[in-house]
Design a protein around this motif. Sequence first.
Motif, PDB file in Angstrom:
ATOM      1  N   MET A   1      14.793  38.529  14.846  1.00 34.09           N
ATOM      2  CA  MET A   1      15.086  38.952  16.205  1.00 34.09           C
ATOM      3  C   MET A   1      14.695  37.818  17.160  1.00 34.09           C
ATOM      4  O   MET A   1      13.553  37.362  17.141  1.00 34.09           O
ATOM      5  CB  MET A   1      14.304  40.232  16.515  1.00 34.09           C
ATOM      6  N   PRO A   2      15.578  37.360  18.018  1.00 35.59           N
ATOM      7  CA  PRO A   2      15.284  36.252  18.922  1.00 35.59           C
ATOM      8  C   PRO A   2      14.155  36.527  19.909  1.00 35.59           C
ATOM      9  O   PRO A   2      13.377  35.659  20.214  1.00 35.59           O
ATOM     10  CB  PRO A   2      16.596  36.029  19.660  1.00 35.59           C
ATOM     11  N   VAL A   3      14.051  37.732  20.421  1.00 36.27           N
ATOM     12  CA  VAL A   3      13.029  38.054  21.405  1.00 36.27           C
ATOM     13  C   VAL A   3      12.298  39.309  20.938  1.00 36.27           C
ATOM     14  O   VAL A   3      12.923  40.308  20.602  1.00 36.27           O
ATOM     15  CB  VAL A   3      13.646  38.288  22.802  1.00 36.27           C
ATOM     16  N   ALA A   4      10.960  39.264  20.929  1.00 35.76           N
ATOM     17  CA  ALA A   4      10.178  40.377  20.405  1.00 35.76           C
ATOM     18  C   ALA A   4      10.399  41.672  21.192  1.00 35.76           C
ATOM     19  O   ALA A   4      10.316  42.755  20.628  1.00 35.76           O
ATOM     20  CB  ALA A   4       8.701  40.014  20.419  1.00 35.76           C
ATOM     21  N   ALA A   5      10.693  41.591  22.476  1.00 34.05           N
ATOM     22  CA  ALA A   5      10.847  42.774  23.305  1.00 34.05           C
ATOM     23  C   ALA A   5      12.220  43.441  23.164  1.00 34.05           C
ATOM     24  O   ALA A   5      12.449  44.492  23.736  1.00 34.05           O
ATOM     25  CB  ALA A   5      10.605  42.417  24.767  1.00 34.05           C
ATOM     26  N   TRP A   6      13.106  42.860  22.411  1.00 36.24           N
ATOM     27  CA  TRP A   6      14.439  43.440  22.247  1.00 36.24           C
ATOM     28  C   TRP A   6      14.387  44.652  21.339  1.00 36.24           C
ATOM     29  O   TRP A   6      13.657  44.696  20.354  1.00 36.24           O
ATOM     30  CB  TRP A   6      15.392  42.414  21.646  1.00 36.24           C
ATOM     31  N   SER A   7      15.227  45.634  21.645  1.00 38.31           N
ATOM     32  CA  SER A   7      15.353  46.809  20.788  1.00 38.31           C
ATOM     33  C   SER A   7      16.293  46.486  19.629  1.00 38.31           C
ATOM     34  O   SER A   7      16.941  45.431  19.611  1.00 38.31           O
ATOM     35  CB  SER A   7      15.916  47.980  21.594  1.00 38.31           C
ATOM     36  N   ALA A   8      16.389  47.411  18.686  1.00 34.36           N
ATOM     37  CA  ALA A   8      17.310  47.233  17.559  1.00 34.36           C
ATOM     38  C   ALA A   8      18.753  47.148  18.072  1.00 34.36           C
ATOM     39  O   ALA A   8      19.563  46.369  17.554  1.00 34.36           O
ATOM     40  CB  ALA A   8      17.162  48.376  16.566  1.00 34.36           C
ATOM     41  N   LYS A   9      19.056  47.914  19.107  1.00 36.22           N
ATOM     42  CA  LYS A   9      20.397  47.877  19.684  1.00 36.22           C
ATOM     43  C   LYS A   9      20.677  46.508  20.308  1.00 36.22           C
ATOM     44  O   LYS A   9      21.777  45.959  20.161  1.00 36.22           O
ATOM     45  CB  LYS A   9      20.540  48.970  20.743  1.00 36.22           C
ATOM     46  N   ASP A  10      19.682  45.949  20.992  1.00 35.55           N
ATOM     47  CA  ASP A  10      19.838  44.612  21.576  1.00 35.55           C
ATOM     48  C   ASP A  10      20.100  43.579  20.481  1.00 35.55           C
ATOM     49  O   ASP A  10      20.933  42.689  20.636  1.00 35.55           O
ATOM     50  CB  ASP A  10      18.588  44.205  22.363  1.00 35.55           C
ATOM     51  N   GLU A  11      19.381  43.706  19.376  1.00 39.30           N
ATOM     52  CA  GLU A  11      19.544  42.768  18.264  1.00 39.30           C
ATOM     53  C   GLU A  11      20.959  42.867  17.678  1.00 39.30           C
ATOM     54  O   GLU A  11      21.594  41.846  17.411  1.00 39.30           O
ATOM     55  CB  GLU A  11      18.499  43.050  17.181  1.00 39.30           C
ATOM     56  N   ARG A  12      21.458  44.083  17.495  1.00 36.18           N
ATOM     57  CA  ARG A  12      22.819  44.268  16.968  1.00 36.18           C
ATOM     58  C   ARG A  12      23.851  43.680  17.930  1.00 36.18           C
ATOM     59  O   ARG A  12      24.799  43.014  17.521  1.00 36.18           O
ATOM     60  CB  ARG A  12      23.110  45.742  16.719  1.00 36.18           C
ATOM     61  N   LYS A  13      23.644  43.909  19.202  1.00 32.84           N
ATOM     62  CA  LYS A  13      24.558  43.382  20.220  1.00 32.84           C
ATOM     63  C   LYS A  13      24.552  41.852  20.194  1.00 32.84           C
ATOM     64  O   LYS A  13      25.601  41.209  20.256  1.00 32.84           O
ATOM     65  CB  LYS A  13      24.137  43.894  21.601  1.00 32.84           C
ATOM     66  N   TYR A  14      23.355  41.268  20.082  1.00 33.81           N
ATOM     67  CA  TYR A  14      23.203  39.814  20.008  1.00 33.81           C
ATOM     68  C   TYR A  14      23.985  39.257  18.818  1.00 33.81           C
ATOM     69  O   TYR A  14      24.753  38.303  18.951  1.00 33.81           O
ATOM     70  CB  TYR A  14      21.721  39.463  19.900  1.00 33.81           C
ATOM     71  N   GLU A  15      23.784  39.843  17.643  1.00 30.44           N
ATOM     72  CA  GLU A  15      24.460  39.361  16.432  1.00 30.44           C
ATOM     73  C   GLU A  15      25.975  39.488  16.561  1.00 30.44           C
ATOM     74  O   GLU A  15      26.718  38.584  16.174  1.00 30.44           O
ATOM     75  CB  GLU A  15      23.961  40.127  15.199  1.00 30.44           C
ATOM     76  N   HIS A  16      26.438  40.600  17.111  1.00 32.86           N
ATOM     77  CA  HIS A  16      27.877  40.806  17.274  1.00 32.86           C
ATOM     78  C   HIS A  16      28.476  39.754  18.214  1.00 32.86           C
ATOM     79  O   HIS A  16      29.517  39.157  17.914  1.00 32.86           O
ATOM     80  CB  HIS A  16      28.145  42.217  17.815  1.00 32.86           C
ATOM     81  N   ILE A  17      27.831  39.521  19.340  1.00 31.36           N
ATOM     82  CA  ILE A  17      28.336  38.541  20.311  1.00 31.36           C
ATOM     83  C   ILE A  17      28.290  37.140  19.708  1.00 31.36           C
ATOM     84  O   ILE A  17      29.247  36.368  19.831  1.00 31.36           O
ATOM     85  CB  ILE A  17      27.528  38.604  21.626  1.00 31.36           C
ATOM     86  N   LYS A  18      27.184  36.810  19.037  1.00 35.49           N
ATOM     87  CA  LYS A  18      27.043  35.493  18.429  1.00 35.49           C
ATOM     88  C   LYS A  18      28.146  35.232  17.412  1.00 35.49           C
ATOM     89  O   LYS A  18      28.797  34.178  17.424  1.00 35.49           O
ATOM     90  CB  LYS A  18      25.669  35.370  17.761  1.00 35.49           C
ATOM     91  N   GLU A  19      28.404  36.199  16.541  1.00 31.00           N
ATOM     92  CA  GLU A  19      29.461  36.046  15.532  1.00 31.00           C
ATOM     93  C   GLU A  19      30.826  35.904  16.190  1.00 31.00           C
ATOM     94  O   GLU A  19      31.648  35.087  15.771  1.00 31.00           O
ATOM     95  CB  GLU A  19      29.442  37.231  14.577  1.00 31.00           C
ATOM     96  N   SER A  20      31.059  36.685  17.225  1.00 30.77           N
ATOM     97  CA  SER A  20      32.342  36.640  17.931  1.00 30.77           C
ATOM     98  C   SER A  20      32.567  35.266  18.572  1.00 30.77           C
ATOM     99  O   SER A  20      33.667  34.706  18.492  1.00 30.77           O
ATOM    100  CB  SER A  20      32.373  37.733  19.000  1.00 30.77           C
ATOM    101  N   VAL A  21      31.537  34.730  19.179  1.00 34.00           N
ATOM    102  CA  VAL A  21      31.643  33.418  19.827  1.00 34.00           C
ATOM    103  C   VAL A  21      31.849  32.319  18.776  1.00 34.00           C
ATOM    104  O   VAL A  21      32.651  31.403  18.972  1.00 34.00           O
ATOM    105  CB  VAL A  21      30.400  33.139  20.714  1.00 34.00           C
TER     106      VAL A  21
END
Length: 98
Positions: free
Chosen positions: A1-21
């Motif tokens: 997880m890039p940031v400790a304060a992120w929720s599991a939903k934030d982490e999933r969103k991050y991975e989805h956006i990163k893969e898309s980009v």
Amino acid sequence: MPVAAWSAKDERKYEHIKESVEERGMSEDKAQEIAARTVNKARREEGRTPNKRTQGTGNPNKPLEDRTRDELYNIAKDRDIKGRSSMSKQALVSALKK
């Protein structure tokens, strides 16, 4: 997880956006930056993280005139200067120099 304060939903969103980009041909570093900025923006808009503008007093090595009004306001708040909320940037500089 890039940031400790992120929720599991934030982490999933991050991975989805990163893969898309990355699929669109951008480098991994750029994809990570875009994804993190997008997730952090959503967190700010939802009120789950403080607004950076309202924090801090800026670089202590910079002269007062080169700091933002918000940084000057925060310094004035720390020094308990009365009437600071209605002061302009120049008025804050003058009050802080006294």
